[in-house]
Write a protein that holds these residues in place. Structure first.
Motif, PDB file in Angstrom:
ATOM      1  N   MET A 189       0.832  -1.199   0.000  1.00 50.76           N
ATOM      2  CA  MET A 189       0.000   0.000   0.000  1.00 50.76           C
ATOM      3  C   MET A 189       0.871   1.256   0.000  1.00 50.76           C
ATOM      4  SD  MET A 189      -2.994  -0.936   2.764  1.00 50.76           S
ATOM      5  CE  MET A 189      -4.063  -2.370   2.559  1.00 50.76           C
ATOM      6  N   GLY A 190       0.372   2.277  -0.644  1.00 53.59           N
ATOM      7  CA  GLY A 190       1.015   3.588  -0.618  1.00 53.59           C
ATOM      8  C   GLY A 190      -0.004   4.642  -0.249  1.00 53.59           C
ATOM      9  N   ALA A 191       0.329   5.529   0.666  1.00 52.75           N
ATOM     10  CA  ALA A 191      -0.621   6.541   1.146  1.00 52.75           C
ATOM     11  C   ALA A 191       0.009   7.921   1.104  1.00 52.75           C
ATOM     12  CB  ALA A 191      -1.077   6.219   2.567  1.00 52.75           C
ATOM     13  N   ASP A 192      -0.808   8.927   0.787  1.00 48.48           N
ATOM     14  CA  ASP A 192      -0.333  10.312   0.749  1.00 48.48           C
ATOM     15  C   ASP A 192      -1.496  11.232   1.062  1.00 48.48           C
ATOM     16  OD1 ASP A 192       1.378  12.442   0.456  1.00 48.48           O
ATOM     17  OD2 ASP A 192       1.322  12.463  -1.741  1.00 48.48           O
ATOM     18  N   VAL A 193      -1.176  12.437   1.533  1.00 45.10           N
ATOM     19  CA  VAL A 193      -2.185  13.470   1.801  1.00 45.10           C
ATOM     20  C   VAL A 193      -1.736  14.753   1.113  1.00 45.10           C
ATOM     21  CG1 VAL A 193      -3.358  14.844   3.562  1.00 45.10           C
ATOM     22  CG2 VAL A 193      -2.831  12.437   4.009  1.00 45.10           C
ATOM     23  N   MET A 194      -2.651  15.378   0.383  1.00 40.58           N
ATOM     24  CA  MET A 194      -2.368  16.654  -0.280  1.00 40.58           C
ATOM     25  C   MET A 194      -3.121  17.757   0.438  1.00 40.58           C
ATOM     26  SD  MET A 194      -3.217  17.928  -4.165  1.00 40.58           S
ATOM     27  CE  MET A 194      -4.952  18.257  -3.756  1.00 40.58           C
ATOM     28  N   HIS A 195      -2.408  18.816   0.783  1.00 44.85           N
ATOM     29  CA  HIS A 195      -3.011  19.936   1.511  1.00 44.85           C
ATOM     30  C   HIS A 195      -3.270  21.104   0.560  1.00 44.85           C
ATOM     31  CE1 HIS A 195      -2.318  17.779   5.175  1.00 44.85           C
ATOM     32  NE2 HIS A 195      -1.023  17.695   4.926  1.00 44.85           N
TER      33      HIS A 195
ATOM     34  N   LEU B 131      -5.145   6.437  -0.906  1.00 42.76           N
ATOM     35  CA  LEU B 131      -4.547   5.139  -0.597  1.00 42.76           C
ATOM     36  C   LEU B 131      -4.564   4.311  -1.866  1.00 42.76           C
ATOM     37  CD1 LEU B 131      -3.385   3.288   1.647  1.00 42.76           C
ATOM     38  CD2 LEU B 131      -5.698   2.377   1.930  1.00 42.76           C
ATOM     39  N   VAL B 132      -3.430   3.722  -2.190  1.00 41.05           N
ATOM     40  CA  VAL B 132      -3.279   2.896  -3.391  1.00 41.05           C
ATOM     41  C   VAL B 132      -2.719   1.554  -2.973  1.00 41.05           C
ATOM     42  CG1 VAL B 132      -2.050   2.665  -5.584  1.00 41.05           C
ATOM     43  CG2 VAL B 132      -2.977   4.881  -4.920  1.00 41.05           C
ATOM     44  N   ALA B 133      -3.198   0.462  -3.586  1.00 37.55           N
ATOM     45  CA  ALA B 133      -2.710  -0.869  -3.235  1.00 37.55           C
ATOM     46  C   ALA B 133      -2.803  -1.790  -4.445  1.00 37.55           C
ATOM     47  CB  ALA B 133      -3.513  -1.459  -2.070  1.00 37.55           C
TER      48      ALA B 133
ATOM     49  N   ASP C 230       1.550 -10.096  -8.388  1.00 33.21           N
ATOM     50  CA  ASP C 230       2.839  -9.630  -8.911  1.00 33.21           C
ATOM     51  C   ASP C 230       3.117  -8.171  -8.580  1.00 33.21           C
ATOM     52  OD1 ASP C 230       3.552 -12.103 -10.317  1.00 33.21           O
ATOM     53  OD2 ASP C 230       1.853 -11.622 -11.613  1.00 33.21           O
ATOM     54  N   THR C 231       2.299  -7.563  -7.736  1.00 28.57           N
ATOM     55  CA  THR C 231       2.436  -6.159  -7.307  1.00 28.57           C
ATOM     56  C   THR C 231       2.603  -5.204  -8.492  1.00 28.57           C
ATOM     57  OG1 THR C 231       4.841  -6.346  -6.993  1.00 28.57           O
ATOM     58  CG2 THR C 231       3.447  -6.826  -5.091  1.00 28.57           C
ATOM     59  N   SER C 232       1.817  -5.427  -9.543  1.00 29.51           N
ATOM     60  CA  SER C 232       1.882  -4.567 -10.720  1.00 29.51           C
ATOM     61  C   SER C 232       0.547  -3.939 -11.083  1.00 29.51           C
ATOM     62  CB  SER C 232       2.403  -5.363 -11.929  1.00 29.51           C
ATOM     63  OG  SER C 232       3.743  -5.769 -11.736  1.00 29.51           O
ATOM     64  N   LYS C 233      -0.556  -4.452 -10.532  1.00 27.79           N
ATOM     65  CA  LYS C 233      -1.888  -3.938 -10.855  1.00 27.79           C
ATOM     66  C   LYS C 233      -2.459  -3.277  -9.600  1.00 27.79           C
ATOM     67  CE  LYS C 233      -6.229  -5.588 -12.944  1.00 27.79           C
ATOM     68  NZ  LYS C 233      -6.052  -5.060 -14.303  1.00 27.79           N
ATOM     69  N   TYR C 234      -2.764  -1.982  -9.688  1.00 27.11           N
ATOM     70  CA  TYR C 234      -3.122  -1.202  -8.504  1.00 27.11           C
ATOM     71  C   TYR C 234      -4.514  -0.599  -8.625  1.00 27.11           C
ATOM     72  CZ  TYR C 234       1.723  -1.638  -7.021  1.00 27.11           C
ATOM     73  OH  TYR C 234       2.931  -2.148  -6.608  1.00 27.11           O
ATOM     74  N   ILE C 235      -5.117  -0.350  -7.474  1.00 23.24           N
ATOM     75  CA  ILE C 235      -6.383   0.382  -7.378  1.00 23.24           C
ATOM     76  C   ILE C 235      -6.192   1.528  -6.392  1.00 23.24           C
ATOM     77  CG2 ILE C 235      -7.847  -1.583  -7.973  1.00 23.24           C
ATOM     78  CD1 ILE C 235      -8.343  -1.924  -4.936  1.00 23.24           C
ATOM     79  N   ALA C 236      -7.130   2.484  -6.412  1.00 21.54           N
ATOM     80  CA  ALA C 236      -6.952   3.688  -5.579  1.00 21.54           C
ATOM     81  C   ALA C 236      -8.246   4.072  -4.893  1.00 21.54           C
ATOM     82  CB  ALA C 236      -6.452   4.848  -6.438  1.00 21.54           C
ATOM     83  N   ASP C 237      -8.106   4.797  -3.797  1.00 23.38           N
ATOM     84  CA  ASP C 237      -9.242   5.374  -3.075  1.00 23.38           C
ATOM     85  C   ASP C 237      -8.837   6.782  -2.630  1.00 23.38           C
ATOM     86  OD1 ASP C 237     -11.634   5.767  -1.815  1.00 23.38           O
ATOM     87  OD2 ASP C 237     -11.422   4.152  -0.350  1.00 23.38           O
ATOM     88  N   LEU C 238      -9.743   7.744  -2.791  1.00 21.31           N
ATOM     89  CA  LEU C 238      -9.478   9.133  -2.417  1.00 21.31           C
ATOM     90  C   LEU C 238     -10.600   9.623  -1.521  1.00 21.31           C
ATOM     91  CD1 LEU C 238      -7.625  11.671  -2.953  1.00 21.31           C
ATOM     92  CD2 LEU C 238      -9.303  12.328  -4.684  1.00 21.31           C
ATOM     93  N   ARG C 239     -10.236  10.320  -0.431  1.00 20.74           N
ATOM     94  CA  ARG C 239     -11.223  10.842   0.507  1.00 20.74           C
ATOM     95  C   ARG C 239     -10.937  12.317   0.819  1.00 20.74           C
ATOM     96  NH1 ARG C 239     -13.944   6.367   3.085  1.00 20.74           N
ATOM     97  NH2 ARG C 239     -13.720   4.673   1.559  1.00 20.74           N
TER      98      ARG C 239
ATOM     99  N   MET D  73      -9.396  -1.811   0.259  1.00 19.34           N
ATOM    100  CA  MET D  73      -8.259  -2.332  -0.499  1.00 19.34           C
ATOM    101  C   MET D  73      -8.059  -3.828  -0.240  1.00 19.34           C
ATOM    102  SD  MET D  73      -6.900   0.142  -2.229  1.00 19.34           S
ATOM    103  CE  MET D  73      -7.815   1.647  -2.405  1.00 19.34           C
ATOM    104  N   LEU D  74      -8.116  -4.213   1.020  1.00 19.16           N
ATOM    105  CA  LEU D  74      -7.917  -5.620   1.378  1.00 19.16           C
ATOM    106  C   LEU D  74      -9.017  -6.494   0.779  1.00 19.16           C
ATOM    107  CD1 LEU D  74      -6.898  -4.991   5.085  1.00 19.16           C
ATOM    108  CD2 LEU D  74      -5.419  -6.020   3.345  1.00 19.16           C
ATOM    109  N   GLN D  75     -10.252  -6.002   0.802  1.00 16.47           N
ATOM    110  CA  GLN D  75     -11.350  -6.769   0.211  1.00 16.47           C
ATOM    111  C   GLN D  75     -11.150  -6.966  -1.283  1.00 16.47           C
ATOM    112  OE1 GLN D  75     -14.539  -4.183   1.689  1.00 16.47           O
ATOM    113  NE2 GLN D  75     -15.418  -5.915   2.809  1.00 16.47           N
TER     114      GLN D  75
END
Length: 911
Positions: free
Chosen positions: A640-646, A660-662, A667-676, A695-697
């Motif tokens: 997982m990778g997480a970041d916050v933009m101000h 949050l992206v995971a 093969d850790t090459s296909k990712y999905i994202a969520d933004l809040r 993400m886990l689901q």
């Protein structure tokens, strides 16, 4: 008690020359002297506690080299530092003003008490090498005036109250033990390091314009237009390193308001030539007035002293005035009551000062707390004022160009910095017992160059596996690992048909089709619908019309919309992405007309990298044998990778966005994202529990239904968190880590979690000592890792320069391990991190941070696409808040936020 304000920096000190063994030599105060960082691997004592994971032995894998780094050794004498709390009334004064008050206090008001001089951080903290005589209560209040009494001013100079209260005494012996790995990191250590940083910054802060940790001089400047001048400056920070303290020195850049007539600055900002253009009217309307007002608000100006026609008592000691805004009316149109008579600003200056305004028809500025109105022509911008507003894209580009220096040039500037920093000439540095040798050189440190992972491409590739060299590779004769396909597509051209005619459009289509064929993307309908649209029109209606034309021609709606955009069409891009990613779920690919019109094969190959993953394909994967930890079938791993933009500076009413992206594949090459959406400037991710649970689901669903894995639940989580300062590490451990664990508990799974901080907001740089170790740009090669000598004495951290240099001096990423259930050693975590820098789908290069973190940053930066472009609420610089109440504003942003379409939520729409 820790300092009351300000965060410690993120740079981590610097090293001695490589290969020096032997035991550490003691400095004057138990702090090891310069050259003392040898003596074999440094491992903290068992009893020492760290914020995160305690430092293990350094890694051993890779090819060993020696690099120069931008640090100087500093000797710290044994001494007691006295910490005082400072309260200045009023408490709303700028930092620059606070410094003037404290300087006046020490030099004029009470010099006997402040001998030797104390140092001050501009806000709440003062440090003294000797205990100050503040009476029995160890607290005293002083009356400070910045001006001497003036017999013509009956009111007298303004008085500022300064209250000093003793907080604690810090013996630097504890700092020496910390550097040796024998003392835990606590508030005493934090305060001691903060005090030393205040010491080295005190002199420059009194002499030069400054921000948090840099000061700037006008020795090297460039006028970039828009009323802005760029100044070169120097960054400096004392950092703890293994067995000693080091000073991290770097060059920096600041945007300054151009000094001189305010009228010239206003005209330059608006790109006007004639002062008359500032006359209220069609050319200078409300939008331009608000833009100008935001730009010059808080700017300090000298107001031209005019001699009154009649002498007026009480007008001494004229100080600079602070601009609050720009008037709506011109000087000749603003009237006020004077002695029972209505007069205009123009008449006032004529009657009182016998001064005829040169430009009575243009707007004025409001200054001071009372909103006094001053004609612009009478104002002079003071020299050395930093621009703290968001810069335009054009100015930002010039800023980056001015800041960019090749490694050899940057190192030369750093070597010359000692003459400017002049530590030996600072009375503050000397009185606190700090010593930097005048002939000191930037230090050297051992480094290693890690081997890159092997990458695997698809069947039909001439070379199915490759080992990247120098951080890059190419797509020649390679098929994507899992190529996507699309049947129907449309091309919508927003460029003028004279610049991008039908023949050019057909050439672009053929170039893209050829690139798709080369990498294995199957395209059924080879002749897409091509339409030309007005960029000022309704984008949603235009794209719907293009989709309808596609249906008429092919019997179905398009799978892909290709849009050709003119230069600088940011709003148009946002509208297209909103239509595709949010409203309809149709993949969109935007291209600039000046690039795709007559582009080469490489350009379209890069476009295919993006299109393939947007449509559900996979470009390449790390070969399982080279990243066994990530692909171990017995221990499925989700990264997982997480970041916050101000919001930008000055935008107090905007929210922050957390991404949050995971990965979902094995093969850790296909990712999905969520933004809040969350409260503005709140760094900790409020909805992390729900986001990570989703993400886990999705990871488990993909592994179960697509990959058909018998045990879909993850056994390991590798969580990279970006954008967190050192002062917030404990919050991540206390707040975000439990939220991630609760998400696992909700799903009744129990994976082992490794949590790392990824940082690039630091000033540590590496320079190859031998030319044979440099890449073509003169930088250290991709894969250069440093985990000795310049790193933290007790925390598990390291620097990794994972990308190949292109322009300027590359900046390594800094990694700090805060939690590790997987018990990974240095080699394991460094290799894992370096491998993840190679799976970034948008390029055939390794990138500077792991791909999921990079994606999270992109998702945050595209927050605008989640809002209706035709609505009243948006995130543009000129947007205004829907309400004065912060809570109502946040709720308005939340209510208007639209998540990505269900189709796109399972794809890499952000690529």
């Amino acid at each position: 008690m820790p300092p009351r304000a300000g965060r410690p920096g993120r740079g981590r000190g610097g090293p001695p020359a490589a290969g020096r063994g032997g035991p550490p030599a003691a400095g004057r105060g138990g702090t090891p002297a310069a050259g003392a960082a040898g003596g074999g691997p440094h491992i903290p004592a068992q009893h020492v506690q760290a914020v995160g994971v305690r430092r293990p032995a350094p890694g051993t894998s890779g090819r060993r080299i020696v690099v120069t780094t931008n640090h100087y050794a500093v000797d710290v004498a044994t001494s007691v530092i006295h910490h005082y709390d400072v309260v200045i009334s009023p408490d709303t004064l700028p930092v620059r003003f606070n410094f003037e008050i404290i300087r006046r206090l020490q030099e004029v008001i009470a010099p006997a008490i402040f001998t030797p001089r104390a140092v001050y951080d501009g806000r709440k903290n003062m440090f003294s090498p000797q205990e100050l005589d503040l009476g029995e209560t160890n607290s005293a209040t002083f009356d400070v005036t910045l001006d001497d009494p003036n017999p013509n001013d009956k009111r007298g100079p303004k008085v500022y109250k300064v209250k000093l209260t003793w907080v604690a005494s810090i013996n630097s012996e504890v700092l020496a033990r910390f550097l040796q790995g024998q003392q835990s990191h606590d508030n005493t250590i934090l305060t001691a390091i903060t005090a030393l940083n205040v010491v080295i910054r005190m002199q420059p802060s009194l002499m030069h314009p400054f921000n948090a940790r840099s000061f700037f001089t006008d020795r090297e400047t460039v006028d970039v237009g828009g009323g802005i001048v760029l100044w070169r400056g120097y960054f400096q920070s004392i950092r703890p390193a293994i067995r000693r303290m080091l000073i991290n020195v770097d060059i920096s850049t600041a945007a300054m308001y151009k000094d001189g007539p305010l009228l010239d600055v206003c005209l330059a900002f608006l790109n006007y030539r004639n002062p008359a253009d500032l006359t209220p009217g069609p050319r200078f309307g409300e939008r331009e007035r608000l833009r100008l007002s935001r730009f010059i608000s808080s700017l300090r100006v000298d107001v031209r002293a005019l001699q009154p026609a009649q002498p007026q008592p009480g007008r001494g000691n004229r100080r600079p005035r602070v601009i609050r805004g720009v008037t709506r009316a011109a000087a000749a149109g603003i009237s006020f009551d004077r002695n029972g008579q209505q007069i205009t600003i123009t008449q006032y200056y004529q009657q009182v000062y016998n001064y005829r305004l040169k430009h009575p028809g243009i707007v004025c500025v409001e200054v001071g707390n009372r909103g006094d109105i001053i004609p612009i022509e009478l104002c002079q911008v003071l020299r050395g004022q930093l621009v703290k507003k968001q810069l335009s894209p054009e100015i930002t580009s010039k800023f980056v160009e001015f800041s960019t220096k090749a490694p050899v040039e940057r190192l030369r500037s750093i070597e010359q910095a000692l003459g400017v920093l002049a530590y030996g000439q600072s009375e503050y540095v000397r009185q606190f017992g700090l010593t930097v040798q005048p002939d000191a050189r930037p230090l050297s440190t051992p480094a290693r160059v890690l081997n890159p992972p092997t990458l695997r491409y698809g069947a039909g590739s001439k070379q199915q596996t490759i080992d990247p060299r120098s951080g890059s590779w190419n797509l020649v004769d390679k098929k994507f690992y899992s190529p996507a396909k699309f049947e129907r597509w449309v091309v919508v051209v927003y460029e003028n048909d004279r610049r991008f005619n039908q023949q050019t459009a057909q050439g672009m289509v053929q170039g893209l089709l050829s690139a798709c064929d080369a990498v294995g993307i199957a395209v059924r309908f080879r002749e897409p619908v091509i339409t030309y649209e007005n960029p000022q029109g309704r984008v949603d209606q235009q794209l719907k019309a293009a989709g309808g034309a596609c249906r008429e021609k092919t019997g179905g709606f398009p799978n892909l919309i290709v849009a050709v955009l003119p230069e600088g069409a940011t709003d148009l891009y946002v509208a297209i992405k909103h239509f595709g990613d949010v409203m309809t779920g149709v993949a969109t690919q935007c291209m600039k007309s000046n690039k795709c019109g007559r582009a080469r094969e490489q350009y379209f190959a890069n476009i295919c990298l993006k299109i393939n993953v947007k449509l559900g394909g996979i470009n390449s994967i790390p070969d399982p044998r080279s990243v066994a930890f990530l692909t171990d079938p017995k221990n499925p791993t989700i990264v997982m990778g997480a970041d916050v933009m101000h919001p930008p500076p000055g935008a107090q009413d905007r929210p922050s966005f957390a991404a949050l992206v995971a990965n979902v594949d094995s093969d850790t090459s296909k990712y999905i994202a969520d933004l809040r959406v969350q409260t503005g400037r709140r760094e900790m991710i409020t909805d992390l529990e729900a986001m990570s649970q989703r993400m886990l689901q999705m990871y488990m669903e993909y592994r179960k239904h697509v990959e058909k894995k018998p045990a879909p639940e993850p056994k390991r989580i590798i969580f990279y968190r970006d954008g967190v300062s050192e002062g917030e590490f404990q919050q991540v451990v206390d707040l975000e880590l439990p939220r991630l664990k609760r998400a696992c508990q909700n799903l009744k799974i129990n994976p082992k979690i490794t949590l790392l901080i990824t940082g690039k907001r630091h000033h540590v740089r590496f320079f190859p000592q031998n030319q044979k170790d440099a890449d073509r740009s003169g930088n250290c090669p991709a894969g250069t890792v440093v985990d000795e000598e310049i790193v933290n004495p007790i925390e598990f951290d390291w620097y990794l320069q994972s990308h190949a240099g292109l322009l300027g001096t590359s900046r390594p990423a800094h990694y700090v391990v805060l939690h590790d259930d997987n018990n990974l050693n240095s080699d394991g975590l460094q290799a894992l991190t370096f491998a993840l820098c190679h799976v970034y789908a948008r390029a055939t290069r390794s990138v500077s941070i792991p791909a999921p973190v990079y994606y999270a940053h992109i998702v945050c930066s595209r927050a605008k696409i989640h809002y209706d472009p035709s609505g009243q609420l948006n995130l543009s610089d000129s947007a205004t808040a829907p309400s004065d109440a912060a809570t109502a504003t946040l709720e308005a942003y939340r209510a208007n936020f639209r998540p990505v379409h269900g189709t796109q939520s399972k794809l890499m729409y952000f690529s």
